[in-house]
Design a protein around this motif. Sequence first.
Motif, PDB file in Angstrom:
ATOM      1  N   TRP A  62       0.835  -1.210   0.000  1.00 43.37           N
ATOM      2  CA  TRP A  62       0.000   0.000   0.000  1.00 43.37           C
ATOM      3  C   TRP A  62       0.864   1.252   0.000  1.00 43.37           C
ATOM      4  O   TRP A  62       0.604   2.202  -0.760  1.00 43.37           O
ATOM      5  CB  TRP A  62      -0.919  -0.004   1.226  1.00 43.37           C
ATOM      6  CG  TRP A  62      -1.504   1.346   1.510  1.00 43.37           C
ATOM      7  CD1 TRP A  62      -2.540   1.941   0.865  1.00 43.37           C
ATOM      8  CD2 TRP A  62      -1.040   2.273   2.498  1.00 43.37           C
ATOM      9  NE1 TRP A  62      -2.765   3.194   1.387  1.00 43.37           N
ATOM     10  CE2 TRP A  62      -1.857   3.431   2.395  1.00 43.37           C
ATOM     11  CE3 TRP A  62      -0.033   2.261   3.463  1.00 43.37           C
ATOM     12  CZ2 TRP A  62      -1.696   4.538   3.220  1.00 43.37           C
ATOM     13  CZ3 TRP A  62       0.131   3.368   4.289  1.00 43.37           C
ATOM     14  CH2 TRP A  62      -0.705   4.484   4.148  1.00 43.37           C
ATOM     15  N   TYR A  63       1.891   1.276   0.838  1.00 43.75           N
ATOM     16  CA  TYR A  63       2.714   2.478   0.985  1.00 43.75           C
ATOM     17  C   TYR A  63       3.484   2.788  -0.294  1.00 43.75           C
ATOM     18  O   TYR A  63       3.682   3.958  -0.647  1.00 43.75           O
ATOM     19  CB  TYR A  63       3.694   2.287   2.152  1.00 43.75           C
ATOM     20  CG  TYR A  63       4.537   3.505   2.430  1.00 43.75           C
ATOM     21  CD1 TYR A  63       4.008   4.601   3.120  1.00 43.75           C
ATOM     22  CD2 TYR A  63       5.863   3.577   2.001  1.00 43.75           C
ATOM     23  CE1 TYR A  63       4.777   5.728   3.369  1.00 43.75           C
ATOM     24  CE2 TYR A  63       6.636   4.695   2.243  1.00 43.75           C
ATOM     25  CZ  TYR A  63       6.078   5.773   2.930  1.00 43.75           C
ATOM     26  OH  TYR A  63       6.844   6.891   3.168  1.00 43.75           O
ATOM     27  N   ARG A  64       3.897   1.748  -1.016  1.00 44.16           N
ATOM     28  CA  ARG A  64       4.725   1.940  -2.203  1.00 44.16           C
ATOM     29  C   ARG A  64       3.904   2.107  -3.482  1.00 44.16           C
ATOM     30  O   ARG A  64       4.468   2.264  -4.554  1.00 44.16           O
ATOM     31  CB  ARG A  64       5.674   0.744  -2.362  1.00 44.16           C
ATOM     32  CG  ARG A  64       6.639   0.575  -1.204  1.00 44.16           C
ATOM     33  CD  ARG A  64       7.773   1.541  -1.292  1.00 44.16           C
ATOM     34  NE  ARG A  64       8.768   1.093  -2.269  1.00 44.16           N
ATOM     35  CZ  ARG A  64       9.789   1.843  -2.683  1.00 44.16           C
ATOM     36  NH1 ARG A  64       9.918   3.076  -2.249  1.00 44.16           N
ATOM     37  NH2 ARG A  64      10.660   1.348  -3.553  1.00 44.16           N
ATOM     38  N   TYR A  65       2.572   2.043  -3.366  1.00 40.68           N
ATOM     39  CA  TYR A  65       1.703   2.180  -4.539  1.00 40.68           C
ATOM     40  C   TYR A  65       1.207   3.621  -4.604  1.00 40.68           C
ATOM     41  O   TYR A  65       0.506   4.096  -3.712  1.00 40.68           O
ATOM     42  CB  TYR A  65       0.506   1.230  -4.414  1.00 40.68           C
ATOM     43  CG  TYR A  65      -0.308   1.076  -5.683  1.00 40.68           C
ATOM     44  CD1 TYR A  65      -0.228  -0.077  -6.443  1.00 40.68           C
ATOM     45  CD2 TYR A  65      -1.161   2.082  -6.129  1.00 40.68           C
ATOM     46  CE1 TYR A  65      -0.974  -0.243  -7.601  1.00 40.68           C
ATOM     47  CE2 TYR A  65      -1.903   1.953  -7.288  1.00 40.68           C
ATOM     48  CZ  TYR A  65      -1.810   0.786  -8.014  1.00 40.68           C
ATOM     49  OH  TYR A  65      -2.547   0.643  -9.158  1.00 40.68           O
ATOM     50  N   THR A  66       1.565   4.347  -5.675  1.00 35.42           N
ATOM     51  CA  THR A  66       1.134   5.726  -5.861  1.00 35.42           C
ATOM     52  C   THR A  66       0.618   5.923  -7.283  1.00 35.42           C
ATOM     53  O   THR A  66       0.979   5.172  -8.197  1.00 35.42           O
ATOM     54  CB  THR A  66       2.284   6.720  -5.607  1.00 35.42           C
ATOM     55  OG1 THR A  66       3.357   6.446  -6.527  1.00 35.42           O
ATOM     56  CG2 THR A  66       2.810   6.600  -4.177  1.00 35.42           C
ATOM     57  N   TYR A  67      -0.198   6.930  -7.445  1.00 35.78           N
ATOM     58  CA  TYR A  67      -0.737   7.236  -8.782  1.00 35.78           C
ATOM     59  C   TYR A  67      -0.930   8.742  -8.901  1.00 35.78           C
ATOM     60  O   TYR A  67      -1.080   9.451  -7.898  1.00 35.78           O
ATOM     61  CB  TYR A  67      -2.062   6.506  -9.024  1.00 35.78           C
ATOM     62  CG  TYR A  67      -3.211   7.006  -8.171  1.00 35.78           C
ATOM     63  CD1 TYR A  67      -4.110   7.948  -8.660  1.00 35.78           C
ATOM     64  CD2 TYR A  67      -3.391   6.532  -6.874  1.00 35.78           C
ATOM     65  CE1 TYR A  67      -5.162   8.411  -7.885  1.00 35.78           C
ATOM     66  CE2 TYR A  67      -4.429   6.983  -6.092  1.00 35.78           C
ATOM     67  CZ  TYR A  67      -5.308   7.924  -6.598  1.00 35.78           C
ATOM     68  OH  TYR A  67      -6.343   8.392  -5.812  1.00 35.78           O
ATOM     69  N   ARG A  68      -0.943   9.213 -10.141  1.00 39.35           N
ATOM     70  CA  ARG A  68      -1.219  10.620 -10.402  1.00 39.35           C
ATOM     71  C   ARG A  68      -1.595  10.796 -11.864  1.00 39.35           C
ATOM     72  O   ARG A  68      -1.304   9.937 -12.713  1.00 39.35           O
ATOM     73  CB  ARG A  68      -0.021  11.500 -10.058  1.00 39.35           C
ATOM     74  CG  ARG A  68       1.214  11.260 -10.896  1.00 39.35           C
ATOM     75  CD  ARG A  68       2.303  12.256 -10.547  1.00 39.35           C
ATOM     76  NE  ARG A  68       3.531  12.026 -11.300  1.00 39.35           N
ATOM     77  CZ  ARG A  68       4.580  12.840 -11.287  1.00 39.35           C
ATOM     78  NH1 ARG A  68       4.542  13.943 -10.551  1.00 39.35           N
ATOM     79  NH2 ARG A  68       5.657  12.577 -11.995  1.00 39.35           N
ATOM     80  N   LEU A  69      -2.238  11.923 -12.157  1.00 33.79           N
ATOM     81  CA  LEU A  69      -2.619  12.272 -13.519  1.00 33.79           C
ATOM     82  C   LEU A  69      -1.743  13.418 -13.999  1.00 33.79           C
ATOM     83  O   LEU A  69      -1.663  14.470 -13.355  1.00 33.79           O
ATOM     84  CB  LEU A  69      -4.089  12.696 -13.572  1.00 33.79           C
ATOM     85  CG  LEU A  69      -5.123  11.559 -13.572  1.00 33.79           C
ATOM     86  CD1 LEU A  69      -6.526  12.146 -13.468  1.00 33.79           C
ATOM     87  CD2 LEU A  69      -5.004  10.734 -14.825  1.00 33.79           C
ATOM     88  N   VAL A  70      -1.084  13.208 -15.142  1.00 32.86           N
ATOM     89  CA  VAL A  70      -0.227  14.236 -15.725  1.00 32.86           C
ATOM     90  C   VAL A  70      -0.479  14.280 -17.228  1.00 32.86           C
ATOM     91  O   VAL A  70      -0.267  13.274 -17.924  1.00 32.86           O
ATOM     92  CB  VAL A  70       1.271  13.952 -15.448  1.00 32.86           C
ATOM     93  CG1 VAL A  70       2.126  15.035 -16.089  1.00 32.86           C
ATOM     94  CG2 VAL A  70       1.535  13.862 -13.957  1.00 32.86           C
ATOM     95  N   ASP A  71      -0.939  15.425 -17.716  1.00 37.20           N
ATOM     96  CA  ASP A  71      -1.137  15.617 -19.168  1.00 37.20           C
ATOM     97  C   ASP A  71      -1.962  14.489 -19.789  1.00 37.20           C
ATOM     98  O   ASP A  71      -1.521  13.791 -20.711  1.00 37.20           O
ATOM     99  CB  ASP A  71       0.220  15.715 -19.883  1.00 37.20           C
ATOM    100  CG  ASP A  71       1.016  16.917 -19.417  1.00 37.20           C
ATOM    101  OD1 ASP A  71       0.394  17.921 -19.039  1.00 37.20           O
ATOM    102  OD2 ASP A  71       2.252  16.824 -19.417  1.00 37.20           O
TER     103      ASP A  71
END
Length: 479
Positions: A62-71
């Motif tokens: 969980w801690y190492r899972y990240t997401y984001r929206l870029v362009d």
Amino acid sequence: MMSEQRRLHPAAIIFNFIKAIREALFVIIISFISFKDDYLFYYLLVVAGLVLIILTISVLSWYRYTYRLVDDELQIEYGIIVRKKRYISKNRIQSIDLTASVIHRIFKLVKVQIETAGSGMSAEATLKAVTVGQGEQLRRELKVVQQGEGGEDFTRNQEELDSPSKQISWNRLFVAGSTSGSIGVILALLAFGLSEIEQFLPDQFFNQTFEWVIGLGISIVIVLAIIVLFVLYLLGIAGTMIKYGNFTIQKNKEELFITRGLLEKKQLTIPLKRIQAIGVQESIIRQPLGYVTVFAEVAGGSLDKGEDFSTVLFPIMKREEVDAFLQEFIPTYVSERTKLHPLPKRALKFYLFRSVIPFFIVAALVLYFYPQFIWGPVILLLASLYLGLLRHRAGGFRTEEKLLTIRYRVLSKNTMIIVHKRIQSYEKKQHKLQKSQQLATLNLSIIGKLGVGKHYKLKDLAVNDVDLLADWYSYRKKG
């Protein structure tokens, strides 16, 4: 646009932990049966250590899972030791589905599943636990079609769309459950479960149980059997109502939105351009009552949705309601499906012969092992002959300008409506007996779920009809 990196909701730790425990459950049970007598203490120590390791891995995942929206791109990073990065362009996304299990709903969360044309067996990306607002925001920003503002309940946004919608009533849902025939599936699962458990239980237990049943008397055994069957029947009804409770289908421009489920609430997105065929299924139980199920064959997709290989567009409706339903939601597939060209009468003997093959196999086995029960295969013979007659009567086809409608029966009667451009291949087959009767079999293929082919076969058509269909498929004009 969310450009900062985000983590999933901490409840994702629970989902990671439950998934890992479920995968290890069989080994844990087998180990308990093997070591419960002499090494129980050590077994409990090992299990405790295993649970601690699984919990630690779940937290780190969980801690190492990240997401984001870029362009207009979703970027995901994951992996405890080896870091992996996944980039999903907005233009590649086919559908975004939101699901809320019981645990999700307790924490007011949803699971987001993102599929692309090449998703394969699993979704391209799955965000196991995000807030409802974040799930709605992701869907809005990743889809070209705007779908409303985020809110407390992800199903509410679709209800606010100014578009056609249809919801199943509780009366119809009860009819769907009571005519689903799921009792057979439950009995099969129960028999399989008992056969697997049997090897782990002592023989004395079965001997005592058998003696107890014999001591009850035949009348009490029959009553108990009826009660068990009735309970299984009620479970089948409950299962259908839980799965399809609050079923709603809505159309918004070029997409269909399906929301269903009482315990686990699912919202599926089906782009109209991915629909390869529309099917109308009439089971043996529902056909006399005039009820049908409408489903779609959708290209691509994955098995992560928990759906069957065909997507149900509406669980149950009256036969005469189908045309209005299709006209409202998928007008491209409206056809004269009740006015089909039937199979020739000379094909009947082939259908009857194929249907009685199981009779000869069962009869041979019964005559060899249990000759006193020969009446059983006789009943099977009559049922097989009737099924062959039904299959012959059901078979037929119809071509319109851009539509092909075919109808066939295995047990249920299925009517498939296919747009010409969705047909991937057309094949004509003939064996020697068919040639002597001027008959042939046609095979059609479309793209199904997981991107693999979906095949349809209509046996023993008149050769002239198969050739006319080949001309229609190839745009050849007669003469």
